[in-house]
Design an enzyme around this catalytic site. Sequence first.
Site, PDB file in Angstrom:
ATOM      1  N   LYS A 179      -6.956   0.024  -7.827  1.00  0.00           N
ATOM      2  CA  LYS A 179      -7.111   1.451  -7.620  1.00  0.00           C
ATOM      3  C   LYS A 179      -5.761   2.165  -7.621  1.00  0.00           C
ATOM      4  O   LYS A 179      -5.580   3.214  -8.214  1.00  0.00           O
ATOM      5  CB  LYS A 179      -7.795   1.675  -6.266  1.00  0.00           C
ATOM      6  CG  LYS A 179      -7.993   3.132  -5.908  1.00  0.00           C
ATOM      7  CD  LYS A 179      -8.686   3.273  -4.570  1.00  0.00           C
ATOM      8  CE  LYS A 179      -8.974   4.719  -4.228  1.00  0.00           C
ATOM      9  NZ  LYS A 179      -9.551   4.873  -2.906  1.00  0.00           N
ATOM     10  N   GLN A 180      -4.800   1.597  -6.909  1.00  0.00           N
ATOM     11  CA  GLN A 180      -3.537   2.311  -6.710  1.00  0.00           C
ATOM     12  C   GLN A 180      -2.415   1.305  -6.477  1.00  0.00           C
ATOM     13  O   GLN A 180      -2.679   0.129  -6.215  1.00  0.00           O
ATOM     14  CB  GLN A 180      -3.655   3.252  -5.510  1.00  0.00           C
ATOM     15  CG  GLN A 180      -3.873   2.548  -4.186  1.00  0.00           C
ATOM     16  CD  GLN A 180      -4.382   3.486  -3.095  1.00  0.00           C
ATOM     17  OE1 GLN A 180      -5.569   3.776  -3.030  1.00  0.00           O
ATOM     18  NE2 GLN A 180      -3.485   3.940  -2.243  1.00  0.00           N
TER      19      GLN A 180
ATOM     20  N   TRP B 163      -2.255   6.536   6.730  1.00  0.00           N
ATOM     21  CA  TRP B 163      -0.904   5.994   6.466  1.00  0.00           C
ATOM     22  C   TRP B 163      -0.117   6.926   5.559  1.00  0.00           C
ATOM     23  O   TRP B 163       1.099   6.853   5.460  1.00  0.00           O
ATOM     24  CB  TRP B 163      -0.996   4.583   5.860  1.00  0.00           C
ATOM     25  CG  TRP B 163      -1.516   4.512   4.433  1.00  0.00           C
ATOM     26  CD1 TRP B 163      -2.620   5.150   3.947  1.00  0.00           C
ATOM     27  CD2 TRP B 163      -0.954   3.789   3.334  1.00  0.00           C
ATOM     28  NE1 TRP B 163      -2.797   4.854   2.605  1.00  0.00           N
ATOM     29  CE2 TRP B 163      -1.786   4.015   2.206  1.00  0.00           C
ATOM     30  CE3 TRP B 163       0.145   2.963   3.175  1.00  0.00           C
ATOM     31  CZ2 TRP B 163      -1.533   3.450   0.948  1.00  0.00           C
ATOM     32  CZ3 TRP B 163       0.390   2.395   1.920  1.00  0.00           C
ATOM     33  CH2 TRP B 163      -0.440   2.643   0.833  1.00  0.00           C
ATOM     34  N   ASP B 164      -0.832   7.843   4.897  1.00  0.00           N
ATOM     35  CA  ASP B 164      -0.210   8.813   3.985  1.00  0.00           C
ATOM     36  C   ASP B 164       0.995   9.493   4.642  1.00  0.00           C
ATOM     37  O   ASP B 164       2.012   9.748   4.000  1.00  0.00           O
ATOM     38  CB  ASP B 164      -1.218   9.916   3.612  1.00  0.00           C
ATOM     39  CG  ASP B 164      -2.503   9.408   2.991  1.00  0.00           C
ATOM     40  OD1 ASP B 164      -2.934   8.302   3.353  1.00  0.00           O
ATOM     41  OD2 ASP B 164      -3.089  10.136   2.175  1.00  0.00           O
TER      42      ASP B 164
ATOM     43  N   GLU C 123      -7.700  -0.491  -2.481  1.00  0.00           N
ATOM     44  CA  GLU C 123      -8.930  -0.638  -1.684  1.00  0.00           C
ATOM     45  C   GLU C 123     -10.109  -1.232  -2.452  1.00  0.00           C
ATOM     46  O   GLU C 123     -11.129  -1.561  -1.863  1.00  0.00           O
ATOM     47  CB  GLU C 123      -9.331   0.728  -1.127  1.00  0.00           C
ATOM     48  CG  GLU C 123      -8.332   1.282  -0.133  1.00  0.00           C
ATOM     49  CD  GLU C 123      -8.580   2.746   0.215  1.00  0.00           C
ATOM     50  OE1 GLU C 123      -8.990   3.503  -0.688  1.00  0.00           O
ATOM     51  OE2 GLU C 123      -8.355   3.123   1.364  1.00  0.00           O
TER      52      GLU C 123
HETATM   53  O1  IFM Z   1      -4.870   6.765   2.423  1.00  0.00           O
HETATM   54  C1  IFM Z   1      -5.513   6.991   1.217  1.00  0.00           C
HETATM   55  C2  IFM Z   1      -5.918   5.675   0.630  1.00  0.00           C
HETATM   56  O2  IFM Z   1      -4.797   4.865   0.400  1.00  0.00           O
HETATM   57  C3  IFM Z   1      -6.660   5.886  -0.665  1.00  0.00           C
HETATM   58  N1  IFM Z   1      -7.807   6.728  -0.453  1.00  0.00           N
HETATM   59  C4  IFM Z   1      -7.469   8.029   0.114  1.00  0.00           C
HETATM   60  C5  IFM Z   1      -6.714   7.879   1.423  1.00  0.00           C
HETATM   61  C6  IFM Z   1      -6.316   9.256   1.976  1.00  0.00           C
HETATM   62  O3  IFM Z   1      -5.426   9.891   1.119  1.00  0.00           O
END
Ligand code: IFM
Length: 718
Positions: free
Chosen positions: A571-572, A316-317, A458
């Site tokens: 995490k993010q 999705w990046d 995640e």
């Molecule tokens: O797409 C990301 C994910 O959101 C977090 N882990 C790494 C992936 C690839 O950059």
Amino acid sequence: MNWIVQTNEYKKDLVPHNGNKFLTGNGFFGVRGTMEETKKDNMCAINLAGVYDRAGDGWRESVNAPNVLYTVVEVDDKEYALPEAEPKSHEQILDFYNAIHKRKTIWTTEKGEITVEAERFASMANQSVIALKYSVSTDYDCKIRIKSGIDGDVWDINGPHFVKLEVSENNGVKTVVGTTGEKSHIVTAKEYIKADFNCDRKINCDSMSAIEEISFDAKSGEIYTIEKVASVIAPVFSEDIDVSRVSYDELKNAHIKAWEKIWDISTVEIIGDDEAMYALNYSIYHLNIIAPRNMDNVSIAARGLSGQVYKGAVFWDTEMFMIDYFIHTDPAVAKTLIDYRIDTLQGARNKAKEYGLEGAYYAWESQEGGFEGCSDYNITDVFTKRPMRTYFRDKQYHVSAAVVYGICKYIDATGDTSVFENGGAEAIIECARMYRSLLLKRADSKFYEVRDVVGPDEYHERVSNNAYTNKMVKLTFETAIDAIKTLENEYADKYNELDKKYDLKTLEERFKDSAENILIKEPDERGLIEQFDGYFNLEDATVDEVRSRLLDPKEYWGGAYGVASDTQVLKQADVVAMLGIFGNEYDKEILKKNFDYYEPRTEHGSSLSACMYSLLACQIGNAEIAYPLFMKSAGVDLKPGGKEWMGLIYIGGTHPASEGGAWIVAVKGFAGINIENGKLNCNPCLPEKWQGMKFKLMFMDKLYQVEINKNGGNITEV
Ligand code: IFM
């Protein structure tokens, strides 16, 4: 402006980092910033876009080409190569304006000094080409042998991928043809060396390599230079050149001109902050070296072209973090990224079917044809050394919405609705159908729920009603309705074709019902939006507390029994990512309250996180809070020390999503560029030390010059 990245030392433990930091590339391949003499044990690679292979039971991953750069020097029969031979001095330079990599290394012997200088580039003008100029000199008379050719024994994470290597030589042109095991893809590497001085030349071919020995009596102080022109072709890019007929200088000139054109549109000037300008343009360089120019059926992998980490797969990046830059600087590249998703629709349909869903569920780790590269066991547990069940593959449903959002952003900025006609509308409809088949309703509830998902954070797996996911699902339904309407009004043939297949009126009704009734989490009495059902009931530990519970620094924080899983530590960016997209639907006060709540609870364990927080901070109007987060994103590949392990899986490489995110923050956050009533508009929020910004933007097929100052800005057509 400073366009030079340089290091004046050689440290073996920085070889992996420098391989990324000094990466060159041209969208077809990335050449890791390792030395010419480097072999597979030090992560040397020419990583190919869009060519994948599975060896045995290993993970499918992108393929590395035979190393056409391989070159090493022997002086009086002794080899001088890093890291084995300790140098007296060493410089490595990347001129990222011209995309040229250089090194200078001096070794001392009992008799004096040996100097090796090399310059190379991955041609942006001829995308099959890599060219190298390699010079040796000594300050004493001696015998020198330069060994240079093609090394077919390449570095792989889950290889080897070439089941057959054919090595040959013809009139000085060396060729290594590799055939991959799974799909018999052919990768052809060729090279030719020009040496305009008195020397003996001999080519040795063995089963894996073709190496030329160039031997001569060297005079003290003389510089001996060889020029190598090499090419790599593979199914995704096969426009070859005759390597024996073109000169290094000719190629270099064309390469420099191609980059000049790129920078003419993509440079961002920041007045008053050279450090930020440097980091941002370095980020832009990284986006440019991985852009799939002149190629079909290819997108951008999460680690760009820096190697096989994350299986060389597209996440999705691309649509959430990178496509914006291309939409506004090179829409043709953005279109290629979208076409990749349209072309891989069948793969997404297959995945939906596999999970008992309708429509299209795009791969979490997408490879050619939309093949899902993600494994059910995507992390190795540090304690048991066993693969660990993760739910990235099954439950990160939000990837399909990202694809839809990418198409929306492209159309909003280019006006190119023909994308709908050429497969885009169908892809969107299929994503909406998938989400419709995912919705659940309790007997007495009015709302549709999206249960059992993994959101952007995640660490918390299998949660329900993730605020980000539900909002993106709603966006997908709304976009599908718009797409159907556009087809009906502008592309009647396509409308009729899809109508026969889907009964579009019925679908429209269903999507409308879904969009209106999907559960959307509203701010609570504190103004906070809960990340998912039950999140606020989890232990409210700090990030440091959670970190202190780790028994091993490489331990995975999430999943079934990770240290963060039962806590509010994420995490993010998750709710914050949602607010970055839908911020204009909420009061600033709500944005601020959520930023203030979630930021201290975020580990920023993904490089995708900081830019999202930075963007929201700009929207709140706080550029000083946004600034360090922006610098973290823009500088992600400049400094060592990033997260390199997830469990026992190596995840190092370049971070183009973070770099694309930095561009989004600069342009859409600090400069405040937005689209209002179909027009480009700006509402800047500059950090204290920035006096202004200057950059160009493509919008609706026109090029604009943007000049931002403390009080506003001017946007004029060029
Ligand atoms: O797409 C990301 C994910 O959101 C977090 N882990 C790494 C992936 C690839 O950059």
